[in-house]
Design an enzyme around this catalytic site. Sequence first.
Site, PDB file in Angstrom:
ATOM      1  N   GLY A  29      -7.100  12.114  -3.049  1.00 51.33           N
ATOM      2  CA  GLY A  29      -6.704  10.846  -2.462  1.00 51.33           C
ATOM      3  C   GLY A  29      -7.841  10.234  -1.659  1.00 51.33           C
ATOM      4  N   VAL A  30      -7.604   9.041  -1.128  1.00 50.76           N
ATOM      5  CA  VAL A  30      -8.628   8.316  -0.379  1.00 50.76           C
ATOM      6  C   VAL A  30      -8.547   8.699   1.095  1.00 50.76           C
ATOM      7  CG1 VAL A  30      -9.404   6.032   0.343  1.00 50.76           C
ATOM      8  CG2 VAL A  30      -8.626   6.396  -2.000  1.00 50.76           C
ATOM      9  N   GLY A  31      -9.710   8.822   1.741  1.00 48.12           N
ATOM     10  CA  GLY A  31      -9.715   9.039   3.174  1.00 48.12           C
ATOM     11  C   GLY A  31     -10.749  10.054   3.619  1.00 48.12           C
ATOM     12  N   ASN A  32     -10.831  10.226   4.939  1.00 48.02           N
ATOM     13  CA  ASN A  32     -11.845  11.098   5.522  1.00 48.02           C
ATOM     14  C   ASN A  32     -11.619  12.560   5.194  1.00 48.02           C
ATOM     15  OD1 ASN A  32     -13.119   8.894   6.724  1.00 48.02           O
ATOM     16  ND2 ASN A  32     -11.810   8.996   8.524  1.00 48.02           N
ATOM     17  N   GLU A  60      -7.769   9.007  -9.430  1.00 52.92           N
ATOM     18  CA  GLU A  60      -7.526   7.560  -9.395  1.00 52.92           C
ATOM     19  C   GLU A  60      -8.753   6.789  -8.949  1.00 52.92           C
ATOM     20  OE1 GLU A  60      -3.112   7.223  -7.668  1.00 52.92           O
ATOM     21  OE2 GLU A  60      -4.544   8.319  -6.432  1.00 52.92           O
ATOM     22  N   ASN A  85       1.666   2.440   3.523  1.00 57.07           N
ATOM     23  CA  ASN A  85       0.969   1.866   2.362  1.00 57.07           C
ATOM     24  C   ASN A  85       1.788   1.987   1.083  1.00 57.07           C
ATOM     25  OD1 ASN A  85      -1.210   1.327   4.039  1.00 57.07           O
ATOM     26  ND2 ASN A  85      -2.291   3.192   3.477  1.00 57.07           N
ATOM     27  N   GLY A 116      -0.539   7.129  -6.176  1.00 55.92           N
ATOM     28  CA  GLY A 116      -0.490   8.027  -7.328  1.00 55.92           C
ATOM     29  C   GLY A 116      -0.242   9.464  -6.971  1.00 55.92           C
ATOM     30  N   LYS A 133      -1.611  10.881  17.150  1.00 53.76           N
ATOM     31  CA  LYS A 133      -1.501  10.100  18.385  1.00 53.76           C
ATOM     32  C   LYS A 133      -1.638  10.985  19.627  1.00 53.76           C
ATOM     33  CE  LYS A 133       1.064   6.170  16.527  1.00 53.76           C
ATOM     34  NZ  LYS A 133      -0.127   5.295  16.589  1.00 53.76           N
TER      35      LYS A 133
END
Length: 502
Positions: free
Chosen positions: A268-271, A293, A383, A387, A407
């Site tokens: 997936g997308v991200g850090n 993806e 979001n 996928g 948080k």
Amino acid sequence: MKSRIQNASFISKLMPASEAAALIQPGMTVGMSGFTGSGYPKAVPLELARLIEDAHARGERFVIRVLTGASTAPELDGALAKVGGIDFRLPYQSDPELRARINRGEIEYMDIHLGQVAQYAWFGFLGNIDMAVIEVAGILPDGRLIPSTSVGNNKTWLDLASQVILEVNSNQPAGLDGMHDIYYGTALPPERKPIPLVAPGDRIGDPYLRVDPAKVLAVVETDAPDRLGRFAAPDEISARIAGHLVEFFRHEIAHGRLRPELLPLQSGVGNIANAVLSGLRDGGFEGLSAFTEVIQDGMLDLIRTDTLRVASATALSLSPEGVDEFQRNIDHYRSRIVLRPQEISNHAELVRRLGCLAINGMVEADIYGNVNSTHVAGTSIINGIGGSGDFARNGFLSCFVTPSIAKNGAISCIVPLASHVDHTEHDVTVIVTEQGLADLRGLSPKQRARAIIARCAHPNYRPLLEDYFERACRESVGKHTPHLLDEALSWHRRFVESGRMR
């Protein structure tokens, strides 16, 4: 632009974006290009937003239904949402303005597995598609289209839309030509045939998109970059999560369940995803492949260093630095990257056939392994599922990663009961936080709960989870998946009321 638009018929249809936008009428269903901030139309949506704002100022109703590949950018989702121009949206979004209006109930939003969007459209489940607005990198003399930095659902929108507007973006590198693989062999049941793809790098289609020239009403010239985010460097928590996952892969190799070159990666997308990819590189892995993806900076770095020999995706999602690196060495990347329609990149049969190692983020997981990827407190969309479900249910391993708290500790990402479930316990095999990794394969619900609490929960919340689970085992009506129904969502209720789960 003459070198980008080589077909006389399409040259004759050149017009300003404002005139092209005026072709879109109220109530239309519009399929637009774009996937994770790349390959979206840059000019027509902005002009359309101005037309909609003017219509609303005159007291006229003007809204459209917007279908895309995934998230786009402020020039599309943000601009249209801001003027109240979207009535319905699918399948994935990330724009703050759009998200806020969805959560206020002003826009109807359908969250759907990305691999299912095209077939839903072909089945007629989404109604007629009136217009397609598609960015391309060029038009060949015979009218075929050079795809842009994302493919997404563009093939489907071009095939099904009654009318088409093309944006030809000269800012997209000419070297994209030849990087794509557009498969035209899908069919409706019962005429379907097996997709002839058996390895991530296989090319089974054409490098170009097709469109009926008679449907193309307008061609618009643009020269604008994709608006992409800058990813932060992996922090200590991301690095620890990555370390646990890399160690787990080594364990699986040692026990003969994975090969040294692993199986095709999906990330997936991200850090955190970038940190995992960096961990694989630094860990000495070689000969890797990806069937995923999006290709983001971490995966680009693996290709650059030859850690990753081939990557199949539907879009690029790069930082500005990643874009510079990609364009400087595009010939090398074109030999290693294949960009496909998302109906192929996210196809359940192919994911299972290839045995993908799925690595995706999550909002929270409960003690039994149910995962929430999309909602805050069960009610507010973030979001979308994207996928992750395509790969989680069908992959060889389904790994979900998250920090154990959020948080500044106000939220535990391991909870008694997930406030919303996108991936059930039946589709989740591994959960990882910076605290550790829980391997859930072959475990009963109560065994899963003990593993998740002991290995993944933050120390500040672990005693509370242990207490809840022990009392549930004693007091629950059913003992198979014990819950205290009066307390199961009390952490979320406390968060909504006070801003903290404790």
